[in-house]
Design an enzyme around this catalytic site. Sequence first.
Site, PDB file in Angstrom:
ATOM      1  N   CYS A 112      -0.901   6.903 -10.497  1.00  0.00           N
ATOM      2  CA  CYS A 112      -0.116   8.098 -10.838  1.00  0.00           C
ATOM      3  C   CYS A 112       0.738   7.911 -12.092  1.00  0.00           C
ATOM      4  O   CYS A 112       1.236   8.889 -12.649  1.00  0.00           O
ATOM      5  CB  CYS A 112       0.768   8.497  -9.662  1.00  0.00           C
ATOM      6  SG  CYS A 112      -0.156   8.760  -8.156  1.00  0.00           S
ATOM      7  N   HIS A 250       7.225  12.232 -11.681  1.00  0.00           N
ATOM      8  CA  HIS A 250       5.944  12.377 -10.992  1.00  0.00           C
ATOM      9  C   HIS A 250       6.170  13.217  -9.736  1.00  0.00           C
ATOM     10  O   HIS A 250       7.096  12.965  -8.964  1.00  0.00           O
ATOM     11  CB  HIS A 250       5.401  10.989 -10.639  1.00  0.00           C
ATOM     12  CG  HIS A 250       4.221  11.019  -9.732  1.00  0.00           C
ATOM     13  ND1 HIS A 250       3.140  11.849  -9.957  1.00  0.00           N
ATOM     14  CD2 HIS A 250       3.937  10.352  -8.585  1.00  0.00           C
ATOM     15  CE1 HIS A 250       2.256  11.672  -8.997  1.00  0.00           C
ATOM     16  NE2 HIS A 250       2.717  10.782  -8.141  1.00  0.00           N
ATOM     17  N   ASN A 280       0.470  16.670  -5.125  1.00  0.00           N
ATOM     18  CA  ASN A 280       0.487  15.477  -5.974  1.00  0.00           C
ATOM     19  C   ASN A 280      -0.878  15.343  -6.658  1.00  0.00           C
ATOM     20  O   ASN A 280      -1.868  15.036  -5.995  1.00  0.00           O
ATOM     21  CB  ASN A 280       0.794  14.267  -5.083  1.00  0.00           C
ATOM     22  CG  ASN A 280       0.799  12.958  -5.844  1.00  0.00           C
ATOM     23  OD1 ASN A 280       0.356  12.893  -6.989  1.00  0.00           O
ATOM     24  ND2 ASN A 280       1.273  11.915  -5.206  1.00  0.00           N
TER      25      ASN A 280
HETATM   26  O1  UT7 Z   1       1.503   9.359  -6.045  1.00  0.00           O
HETATM   27  C1  UT7 Z   1       1.522   8.532  -4.915  1.00  0.00           C
HETATM   28  C2  UT7 Z   1       2.888   8.385  -4.550  1.00  0.00           C
HETATM   29  N1  UT7 Z   1       3.030   8.684  -3.147  1.00  0.00           N
HETATM   30  C3  UT7 Z   1       4.223   9.009  -2.702  1.00  0.00           C
HETATM   31  O2  UT7 Z   1       5.161   9.131  -3.435  1.00  0.00           O
HETATM   32  C4  UT7 Z   1       4.385   9.185  -1.208  1.00  0.00           C
HETATM   33  C5  UT7 Z   1       5.778   8.780  -0.809  1.00  0.00           C
HETATM   34  N2  UT7 Z   1       5.984   8.966   0.582  1.00  0.00           N
HETATM   35  C6  UT7 Z   1       6.144  10.188   1.159  1.00  0.00           C
HETATM   36  O3  UT7 Z   1       6.110  11.189   0.458  1.00  0.00           O
HETATM   37  C7  UT7 Z   1       6.399  10.262   2.626  1.00  0.00           C
HETATM   38  O4  UT7 Z   1       6.572   8.963   3.155  1.00  0.00           O
HETATM   39  C8  UT7 Z   1       5.249  10.978   3.408  1.00  0.00           C
HETATM   40  C9  UT7 Z   1       5.268  12.463   3.109  1.00  0.00           C
HETATM   41  C10 UT7 Z   1       3.899  10.398   3.024  1.00  0.00           C
HETATM   42  C11 UT7 Z   1       5.432  10.810   4.904  1.00  0.00           C
HETATM   43  O5  UT7 Z   1       6.713  11.294   5.280  1.00  0.00           O
HETATM   44  P1  UT7 Z   1       7.608  10.467   6.313  1.00  0.00           P
HETATM   45  O6  UT7 Z   1       8.827  11.236   6.530  1.00  0.00           O
HETATM   46  O7  UT7 Z   1       7.725   9.063   5.753  1.00  0.00           O
HETATM   47  O8  UT7 Z   1       6.726  10.533   7.616  1.00  0.00           O
HETATM   48  P2  UT7 Z   1       6.080   9.351   8.452  1.00  0.00           P
HETATM   49  O9  UT7 Z   1       4.940   8.742   7.740  1.00  0.00           O
HETATM   50  O10 UT7 Z   1       7.155   8.454   8.954  1.00  0.00           O
HETATM   51  O11 UT7 Z   1       5.526  10.146   9.691  1.00  0.00           O
HETATM   52  C12 UT7 Z   1       6.414  10.775  10.609  1.00  0.00           C
HETATM   53  C13 UT7 Z   1       5.590  11.432  11.688  1.00  0.00           C
HETATM   54  C14 UT7 Z   1       4.570  10.507  12.314  1.00  0.00           C
HETATM   55  O12 UT7 Z   1       4.490  10.816  13.697  1.00  0.00           O
HETATM   56  P3  UT7 Z   1       5.212   9.862  14.783  1.00  0.00           P
HETATM   57  O13 UT7 Z   1       4.578   8.532  14.582  1.00  0.00           O
HETATM   58  O14 UT7 Z   1       6.665   9.889  14.420  1.00  0.00           O
HETATM   59  O15 UT7 Z   1       4.899  10.548  16.072  1.00  0.00           O
HETATM   60  C15 UT7 Z   1       3.279  10.898  11.658  1.00  0.00           C
HETATM   61  O16 UT7 Z   1       2.147  10.658  12.469  1.00  0.00           O
HETATM   62  O17 UT7 Z   1       4.856  12.522  11.130  1.00  0.00           O
HETATM   63  C16 UT7 Z   1       3.483  12.372  11.479  1.00  0.00           C
HETATM   64  N3  UT7 Z   1       2.679  12.928  10.407  1.00  0.00           N
HETATM   65  C17 UT7 Z   1       2.292  14.213  10.370  1.00  0.00           C
HETATM   66  N4  UT7 Z   1       2.506  15.227  11.206  1.00  0.00           N
HETATM   67  C18 UT7 Z   1       1.990  16.424  10.869  1.00  0.00           C
HETATM   68  C19 UT7 Z   1       2.216  12.299   9.280  1.00  0.00           C
HETATM   69  N5  UT7 Z   1       1.510  13.165   8.517  1.00  0.00           N
HETATM   70  C20 UT7 Z   1       1.567  14.356   9.166  1.00  0.00           C
HETATM   71  C21 UT7 Z   1       1.046  15.617   8.879  1.00  0.00           C
HETATM   72  N6  UT7 Z   1       1.289  16.612   9.758  1.00  0.00           N
HETATM   73  N7  UT7 Z   1       0.342  15.870   7.764  1.00  0.00           N
END
Ligand code: UT7
Length: 323
Positions: A112, A250, A280
């Site tokens: 990215c 970004h 993204n």
């Molecule tokens: O260019 C590449 C650069 N990438 C980035 O900058 C990504 C940076 N990171 C992020 O933007 C965030 O970490 C994410 C958006 C990817 C994830 O957000 P988060 O607040 O860190 O969520 P998480 O991964 O801790 O997931 C929380 C919960 C989980 O469920 P449990 O385990 O708490 O029951 C996931 O399974 O949300 C669940 N989850 C979803 N639920 C509904 C993860 N993806 C989804 C989804 N829909 N799409």
Amino acid sequence: MSFVRVSGVGSYVPNKVVTNDDLSKIVDTSDEWISSRTGIKKRRIATSENTSDLAGKAALKALKNSAVKAEEIDLIIVATTTSDSFIPSMACKVQREIGAKNAVSFDIAAACSGLMYAMSIARTYIIAGIYKKALVIGSEVLSKVLNWEDRNTCVLFGDGAGAMILEASDLDGIPFMDIGSDPTKYEVLTSNGLALSNPFTECKADAAHYVEMNGKEVFKFAVNIIEKSINDILEKENLTIEDIDYIVCHQANYRIIDYVAKSFKGHREKFYMNLDEYGNTSSATIGIALDNMNDLGLLKKGQKIILVGFGGGLTWGSALVNW
Ligand code: UT7
């Protein structure tokens, strides 16, 4: 020795709009989750055009915008991790598409952060007096390398391309650039290339090139590196945040940008965001954002704009642009 300025921007995204509700029919997700956790509402997904097609169309808009003719371009760099061919490069395909017969063309990969890396290379060549007019493009069709059954990743990304024309100039239009990479966390954001495959190896070809990501690790890295990059620019260029008109990061997650903005109290409105529209788009986000800002009439001569990219590698890149 010459200075360098950005003389034009362009972008292109495919027509197909995919909303969060559309995705909720494919994977176990919801508009509520995606909007509140990322700020993304929709994204464009390529259904007929590939990475080089998007790059070529973004390039044509940037040329038009800068009033530079394709034959005047002497360097084309495409940053991508989703090429549609290994040979020729995306840059060679763009060169043919736009008729830039006097250019040298090659691709680079820095995930990215790619457009920032391409800008840095082109800027260095121009300052050294080797080339005068460069076209740099970030172009991605990420939808090819997403696992559409993995809700952790497939909801985050979109397809698109962003382009810039950089020119030799009397004006110091890009007084500062920095690029960097930290390999100690390379496993937190990956997409595999081709596995070994030949009559002499026991290795089995691996068909999965899916993006895999530890979102929380990337999130922490992003917040730190964006804040550090902005502060480095302010310190090295003897500026304060008050001197800056816009900060274009970004576009990965509005919460990352919001978090950073809290460190620059009272300046939240300077952080431009359009990830609600496009998600993204990896190396394309900063170019698409600049082109959108230009179309909206937000960019004016004499403004100071900070650009900060970050991504897999882990990599980062930043620039101060005098518009
Ligand atoms: O260019 C590449 C650069 N990438 C980035 O900058 C990504 C940076 N990171 C992020 O933007 C965030 O970490 C994410 C958006 C990817 C994830 O957000 P988060 O607040 O860190 O969520 P998480 O991964 O801790 O997931 C929380 C919960 C989980 O469920 P449990 O385990 O708490 O029951 C996931 O399974 O949300 C669940 N989850 C979803 N639920 C509904 C993860 N993806 C989804 C989804 N829909 N799409």
